[in-house]
Structure formats: structure tokens, C-alpha cells
Design an enzyme around this catalytic site. Structure first.
Site, PDB file in Angstrom:
ATOM      1  N   ALA A  20       0.881  -1.177   0.000  1.00  0.00           N
ATOM      2  CA  ALA A  20       0.000   0.000   0.000  1.00  0.00           C
ATOM      3  C   ALA A  20       0.919   1.228   0.000  1.00  0.00           C
ATOM      4  O   ALA A  20       1.779   1.354   0.878  1.00  0.00           O
ATOM      5  CB  ALA A  20      -0.902  -0.016   1.228  1.00  0.00           C
TER       6      ALA A  20
ATOM      7  N   ILE B 228       4.451  -1.274   3.452  1.00  0.00           N
ATOM      8  CA  ILE B 228       4.365   0.142   3.089  1.00  0.00           C
ATOM      9  C   ILE B 228       5.248   0.415   1.867  1.00  0.00           C
ATOM     10  O   ILE B 228       6.431   0.084   1.855  1.00  0.00           O
ATOM     11  CB  ILE B 228       4.802   1.047   4.270  1.00  0.00           C
ATOM     12  CG1 ILE B 228       3.985   0.738   5.537  1.00  0.00           C
ATOM     13  CG2 ILE B 228       4.693   2.516   3.867  1.00  0.00           C
ATOM     14  CD1 ILE B 228       2.494   0.993   5.426  1.00  0.00           C
ATOM     15  N   LYS B 229       4.636   1.026   0.869  1.00  0.00           N
ATOM     16  CA  LYS B 229       5.365   1.324  -0.377  1.00  0.00           C
ATOM     17  C   LYS B 229       5.748   2.800  -0.372  1.00  0.00           C
ATOM     18  O   LYS B 229       4.886   3.668  -0.159  1.00  0.00           O
ATOM     19  CB  LYS B 229       4.451   1.006  -1.553  1.00  0.00           C
ATOM     20  CG  LYS B 229       5.141   0.647  -2.848  1.00  0.00           C
ATOM     21  CD  LYS B 229       4.088   0.132  -3.835  1.00  0.00           C
ATOM     22  CE  LYS B 229       4.689  -0.245  -5.158  1.00  0.00           C
ATOM     23  NZ  LYS B 229       3.642  -0.571  -6.136  1.00  0.00           N
ATOM     24  N   VAL B 230       7.025   3.054  -0.586  1.00  0.00           N
ATOM     25  CA  VAL B 230       7.505   4.445  -0.593  1.00  0.00           C
ATOM     26  C   VAL B 230       8.300   4.688  -1.879  1.00  0.00           C
ATOM     27  O   VAL B 230       8.920   3.762  -2.412  1.00  0.00           O
ATOM     28  CB  VAL B 230       8.417   4.752   0.631  1.00  0.00           C
ATOM     29  CG1 VAL B 230       7.670   4.564   1.945  1.00  0.00           C
ATOM     30  CG2 VAL B 230       9.690   3.926   0.613  1.00  0.00           C
TER      31      VAL B 230
END
Ligand code: G3P
Length: 216
Positions: A56, A82-84
Site C-alpha cells: 500500500a 508500506i510502499k515508498v
């Protein structure tokens, strides 16, 4: 090689999960927009279908904002990753989150040096975009090879998540190089099952079996 599907389409995710061959899901803001669904709600639903990591993506561009959004997203389920983006703020966020035991997927990687930085930041996954690299006159598969070489040189544990996959040949090439994971649209994954000679072979066997008049 792990198989992730790059979609927020629940029907497709369920269909692929039912094969027992799906290891995770990736999404991005464009995929969420295409789904027409509420981000939190659809992510929660996906996390309930798949046991593996569900990426996400944060939309803040600054470190503090990314941390605030990650705090909200990681509460959705234990398997949220967590996608950054691969920026200085993204990698600061990656370092902080992985230090707290949260999975992080660093996305929008277009160079091996960027992948090296992500590994140093402790990323769980690095997402080099093969198709978009090809579209811009570069060789996306060479990028995967370079990252594999560098990660093996230093025994980095960051997993290479080959992204922006457009067709089965990309999947084959990534598997030969040793990408840890590939994420592809549902149609590409479903296409991997197919071969014209498999279909013709089944057709022939069925026709001959019918002639025997037997049943099992
Ligand atoms: O989710 C990241 C990546 O797989 C996007 O692919 O097809 O939009 O270049 P694409």
C-alpha cells in the site's frame, strides 16, 4: 520465484489466490484510482484474501507525512507492506519503518545505484520498473541483472521485486536472472498457464478418449 499480482481487482485476486500460487499483491495510487474503491477499505479486503505482503503506497512526499500515512496504513493488517518512492524522504522513511519491523517496498526504481541505496536503507523489497524502463529506451532486464549482481556481492537481503512487467517473456527473463519476486497484472499471470500445444493436446486426448467409450 514469488508471484505477486499488481491489481486491486478483488475478483482477479480471489481467482489467482485460489490457484495456491499467489504470494502477495502490489497496488499503487493509479491502481487504486482504477479500482474506484476506497483505499483503506479495498486494502483491508485484499489483506484478508492473501496471507503474503500487500503493498500500500504512501502519497505524501515528505518524510514526516510519509510516516504519518504509514502509521495509518500499517494498522490495516499485519501483512501490509508500506510502499515508498525512491527519494531521499522515501528512503529515510524506509529506514525508520524497517527499523520498527514494518515491511517496506521501495518503488519507482530505475537505476542499480538507486537499488543499492534502498538496500542500504534496509528495504524489504526493491521495485525496479522493467516495462517503463524499456518504454524509455533502456533495457529493464539489464537493470534486474545489475541489481542481482550488486545484492549478491554484498549479501543484501532486500528482495528484488521485478515490477512493470508487461508479458511472459519478462517473467521468464526475471526468473533466469534470479529476481526474488515478480509482480504482474492478472492477465499476464493467467497467460503463463497457456500454451497452444497444451490446448491442442487436450483436444486430441479428449477426442481419442471419447472413442474408447470408457469412463473413470
Ligand atoms: O505497481 C508498480 C508497477 O508494476 C507499475 O507497472 O505497468 O504501470 O508500468 P506499470
Amino acid at each position: 520465484m514469488k508471484f505477486f499480482v499488481d491489481t486491486a481487482d478483488i475478483a482477479d485476486i480471489k481467482e489467482l489466490a485460489d490457484t495456491g500460487l499467489l504470494d502477495g499483491v502490489t497496488t499503487n495510487p493509479s491502481i487504486i484510482a482504477k479500482s474506484g474503491r476506497d483505499f483503506m477499505e479495498v486494502t483491508r479486503e485484499i489483506c484478508g484474501i492473501v496471507d503474503g505482503p500487500v503493498s500500500a503506497e504512501v502519497v505524501a512526499l515528505d518524510h514526516a507525512g510519509m510516516m504519518r500515512e504509514a502509521e495509518v496504513l500499517r494498522k490495516i493488517a499485519d501483512n501490509v507492506c508500506i510502499k515508498v518512492p525512491l527519494t531521499i524522504d522515501g528512503l529515510k522513511t524506509c529506514k525508520a519503518l524497517t527499523g520498527e519491523g514494518t515491511m517496506v517496498n521501495v518503488t519507482l526504481c530505475f537505476s542499480a545505484n538507486q537499488a543499492l541505496l534502498a538496500a542500504k536503507a534496509g528495504a524489504t523489497f526493491i521495485s525496479p520498473f522493467i516495462g517503463r524502463h524499456d518504454d524509455n529506451g533502456f533495457d529493464g532486464i539489464d537493470l534486474i541483472s545489475d541489481i542481482r549482481l550488486i545484492y549478491d556481492n554484498y549479501a543484501y537481503e532486500t528482495q528484488i521485486l521485478a515490477a512493470s512487467i508487461r508479458h511472459g517473456v519478462h517473467v521468464l527473463q526475471c526468473a533466469k536472472i534470479g529476481a526474488d519476486v515478480m509482480t504482474a497484472p492478472p492477465a499476464v499471470i493467467k497467460g503463463l498457464f497457456k500454451h497452444i500445444l497444451t490446448d491442442k493436446g487436450i483436444e486430441g486426448f479428449m477426442a481419442d478418449w471419447a472413442k474408447t467409450g470408457q469412463s473413470i
